[in-house]
Write an enzyme that holds these catalytic residues in place. Structure first.
Site, mmCIF file in Angstrom:
data_model
loop_
_atom_site.group_PDB
_atom_site.id
_atom_site.type_symbol
_atom_site.label_atom_id
_atom_site.label_comp_id
_atom_site.label_asym_id
_atom_site.label_seq_id
_atom_site.Cartn_x
_atom_site.Cartn_y
_atom_site.Cartn_z
ATOM 1 N N GLY A 253 0.696 -1.256 -0.077
ATOM 2 C CA GLY A 253 0.055 0.077 -0.031
ATOM 3 C C GLY A 253 0.729 1.417 -0.023
ATOM 4 O O GLY A 253 0.043 2.182 -0.027
ATOM 5 N N GLU A 295 3.898 -6.644 1.408
ATOM 6 C CA GLU A 295 3.439 -6.761 0.067
ATOM 7 C C GLU A 295 3.593 -5.840 -0.584
ATOM 8 O O GLU A 295 2.510 -5.453 -1.246
ATOM 9 C CB GLU A 295 2.133 -7.592 0.035
ATOM 10 C CG GLU A 295 1.874 -8.893 0.798
ATOM 11 C CD GLU A 295 0.569 -9.264 0.823
ATOM 12 O OE1 GLU A 295 0.276 -10.636 0.935
ATOM 13 O OE2 GLU A 295 -0.287 -8.426 0.957
ATOM 14 N N PRO A 296 4.632 -4.802 -0.674
ATOM 15 C CA PRO A 296 4.529 -3.615 -1.612
ATOM 16 C C PRO A 296 4.744 -4.207 -2.961
ATOM 17 O O PRO A 296 5.346 -4.945 -3.492
ATOM 18 C CB PRO A 296 6.012 -3.093 -1.187
ATOM 19 C CG PRO A 296 6.824 -4.199 -0.645
ATOM 20 C CD PRO A 296 6.036 -5.136 -0.185
ATOM 21 N N GLY A 297 3.814 -3.335 -3.814
ATOM 22 C CA GLY A 297 3.939 -3.452 -5.302
ATOM 23 C C GLY A 297 4.123 -2.074 -5.837
ATOM 24 O O GLY A 297 5.086 -1.866 -6.407
ATOM 25 N N ARG A 298 3.314 -1.057 -5.712
ATOM 26 C CA ARG A 298 3.420 0.113 -6.499
ATOM 27 C C ARG A 298 4.661 0.752 -6.094
ATOM 28 O O ARG A 298 5.720 1.203 -6.937
ATOM 29 C CB ARG A 298 2.222 1.104 -5.994
ATOM 30 C CG ARG A 298 2.246 2.236 -6.713
ATOM 31 C CD ARG A 298 1.158 3.465 -6.111
ATOM 32 N NE ARG A 298 -0.013 2.782 -5.741
ATOM 33 C CZ ARG A 298 -0.944 2.862 -6.592
ATOM 34 N NH1 ARG A 298 -1.083 3.310 -7.540
ATOM 35 N NH2 ARG A 298 -2.410 1.932 -5.862
ATOM 36 N N ARG A 335 -5.465 4.133 -15.428
ATOM 37 C CA ARG A 335 -5.625 4.762 -14.106
ATOM 38 C C ARG A 335 -6.087 6.203 -14.158
ATOM 39 O O ARG A 335 -7.251 6.410 -13.248
ATOM 40 C CB ARG A 335 -4.145 4.840 -13.354
ATOM 41 C CG ARG A 335 -3.751 3.497 -13.271
ATOM 42 C CD ARG A 335 -2.639 3.454 -12.215
ATOM 43 N NE ARG A 335 -3.008 3.573 -10.842
ATOM 44 C CZ ARG A 335 -2.810 4.692 -10.210
ATOM 45 N NH1 ARG A 335 -2.269 5.897 -10.954
ATOM 46 N NH2 ARG A 335 -3.344 4.887 -9.115
ATOM 47 N N TYR A 339 -9.378 5.988 -11.816
ATOM 48 C CA TYR A 339 -9.295 6.675 -10.485
ATOM 49 C C TYR A 339 -8.930 8.292 -10.345
ATOM 50 O O TYR A 339 -8.425 8.762 -9.427
ATOM 51 C CB TYR A 339 -8.154 6.023 -9.558
ATOM 52 C CG TYR A 339 -8.074 4.422 -9.886
ATOM 53 C CD1 TYR A 339 -9.046 3.653 -9.449
ATOM 54 C CD2 TYR A 339 -7.033 4.102 -10.536
ATOM 55 C CE1 TYR A 339 -8.670 2.523 -9.488
ATOM 56 C CE2 TYR A 339 -6.750 2.665 -10.561
ATOM 57 C CZ TYR A 339 -7.469 1.587 -10.061
ATOM 58 O OH TYR A 339 -7.577 0.404 -10.307
ATOM 59 N N CYS A 366 -11.522 5.729 -28.093
ATOM 60 C CA CYS A 366 -12.832 6.522 -28.503
ATOM 61 C C CYS A 366 -13.635 6.791 -27.140
ATOM 62 O O CYS A 366 -14.551 6.013 -27.170
ATOM 63 C CB CYS A 366 -13.563 5.535 -29.439
ATOM 64 S SG CYS A 366 -12.749 5.624 -31.110
ATOM 65 N N GLU A 367 -13.142 7.503 -26.418
ATOM 66 C CA GLU A 367 -13.915 7.887 -25.541
ATOM 67 C C GLU A 367 -13.501 9.272 -24.735
ATOM 68 O O GLU A 367 -12.321 9.508 -24.851
ATOM 69 C CB GLU A 367 -13.644 6.949 -23.905
ATOM 70 C CG GLU A 367 -14.112 5.591 -24.252
ATOM 71 C CD GLU A 367 -14.516 4.973 -22.804
ATOM 72 O OE1 GLU A 367 -14.780 5.756 -21.920
ATOM 73 O OE2 GLU A 367 -14.863 3.736 -22.806
#
Ligand code: LLP
Length: 445
Positions: A253, A295-298, A335, A339, A366-367
């Site tokens: 996190g 458990e670090p990811g980012r 992202r 978010y 196309c958005e």
């Protein structure tokens, strides 16, 4: 407090070279764009190794710490190879991630398996490959895993994932530790799970408790609160059931610096807080010093990665915004649209130019919501300029899609002026390779 490599906005090797272009890992980004085409994910090996080292050093004062890279942030064989060479373990959440780290030669006893709805096949696969720990999320999984372990004539080594009831300040989609989260056992359900393990589920070996609060967190005390809850629970379970649990997993996190307003804590600061708290609870609750998993990811992979795009069309809305469009967007980086995530970018080939303008960096999909950066001052852009968006190592490629039937970009690993492909660019053929036209419809192409 000592700074850590993941507190920077850019890879540590980023600089402007004698041609006035940005380089990373000794590789000129404009040349990379020419050679490998864009969009292109670029990953800096020195930053990755630096961040792994920070984690190891920061926690060296508590030797029972295990850093398990959360591979959901970015899972490729080369990344797994480097991270495992650095001595880290892995937190995985699917059969696909388990298979990827397995193919990268990772020691499977250093792999954890998480998730709120693991399938029979995934759990069997995990047991078959000797995955070190399975973090069991709910009663259904507990029963299923016991059956699978029985079939394999073995015992499944597990942690119980619990919901500690801690709220953190991050986007609501990436909060997980609050009470009505879909993840984990409610605190009031722990005793029932333990009783089942002690009486009925003979093929389950319970080692400890696991919690994860959320992602992109800057608060530091939240980890101390979590350790307090987990340690108290371990002491309570010992008293009530005589159960000696000696593992706690406090999840991942930790946040990173996407924009100037982000102020992530140093890994060293976090380690200090965690270790101090551990020593405090060990004494307070009179428990054996537990093995501690993070458990670090980012915070391991985000800063290592950038994405290169080529500028194409632009549109000046009369009396309004100027949109500049690039050749990628929400399919390679969902992202911002998911978010409202913010990013920082520079122009790789115009570092020295003074004339700037405020633009909206738009994607090619196309958005209307496909906007990479809402408002940014950049040197006046022309078609063909190369944009470098920073901090795209985490949750970009791993969440990429083929929306609009666009091929996923390639990824190169840069180090010491060398660039190696670690993920090949998808081809048009790749895009149709899983499509099938039933014979009865006939097709002559
Ligand atoms: N452990 C567990 C149990 C998790 O659920 C997660 C992330 C992690 C560790 C790693 O968290 P990290 O250190 O990377 O924050 N797609 C979102 C992030 C979702 C995170 C899901 N769980 C985003 O792009 O922001």
């Amino acid at each position: 407090m000592r700074q850590s490599t993941n507190q920077f906005q850019k890879p540590v090797t980023t600089k402007v070279n004698s041609d006035g272009n940005i380089e990373i890992g000794g590789c000129d980004l404009v040349k990379l764009a020419n050679e490998f085409s864009t969009p292109l994910y670029v990953l800096d090996e020195a930053t990755l190794r630096g961040i792994c080292n920070d984690y190891k050093e920061a926690f060296s004062a508590y030797p029972k710490t295990h850093i398990m890279y959360a591979s959901k942030a970015l899972c490729t064989k080369a990344v797994a190879k480097i991270v495992s060479d650095e001595g880290l373990g892995f937190d995985t959440v699917s059969g696909g991630e388990i298979y990827t780290v397995y193919k990268a030669g990772v020691d499977m006893s250093k792999v954890l398996f998480n998730g709120n709805n693991k399938s029979f096949d995934e759990l069997s696969h995990a047991i078959g490959l000797g995955v070190g720990r399975i973090s069991v999320d709910n009663f259904f999984e507990l029963a299923l895993l016991n059956e699978i372990a029985k079939m394999y004539k073995t015992k499944a080594n597990i942690l119980l994932r619990i919901t500690p009831g801690i709220e953190c300040h991050t986007h609501e989609y990436i909060q997980t530790g609050h009470l009505d989260s879909k993840f984990g056992f409610d605190m009031t359900q722990i005793d029932e799970a333990v009783e089942l393990i002690l009486t009925e589920y003979k093929n389950i070996n319970l080692h400890g408790l696991h919690a994860h609060i959320g992602s992109q967190i800057f608060e530091t005390d939240i980890y101390a609160d979590e350790i307090e809850i987990l340690a108290k629970e371990i002491a309570r379970l010992d008293e009530k059931f005589g159960l000696k649990l000696n593992e706690i997993n406090i999840g991942g996190g930790l946040g990173v610096k996407y924009t100037d307003s982000d102020t992530p804590p140093s890994t060293y600061e976090i380690a200090d807080i965690i270790i101090k708290k551990l020593n405090e609870v060990i004494e307070k609750y009179n428990i054996e010093p537990p093995e501690v998993f993070l458990e670090p990811g980012r915070s391991i992979i985000s800063t290592c990665g950038v994405t290169l795009y080529t500028v194409g069309s632009s549109k000046q809305v009369p009396n309004g915004k100027k949109y500049v469009a690039v050749d990628g967007g929400m399919a390679d980086n969902p992202r911002p649209s998911l978010y409202q995530a913010e990013y920082y970018a520079e122009v790789a080939n115009k570092k020295e130019t003074n004339e700037v303008e405020n633009i909206t960096l738009a994607g090619r999909f196309c958005e209307s919501g496909d906007i990479l950066i809402n408002s940014i001052e950049l040197p006046k852009l022309e078609e063909g300029d190369i944009i470098c968006v920073y901090n795209t190592g985490a949750y970009n490629y791993s969440m990429a899609s083929n929306y609009n039937r666009v091929q996923k970009p390639a990824m190169v690993l840069v180090n010491d002026s060398q660039a190696d492909i670690i993920v090949k660019r998808e081809s048009l053929n790749d895009l149709v390779s899983h499509d099938v036209i039933p014979d009865r419809l006939e097709n002559d192409r």
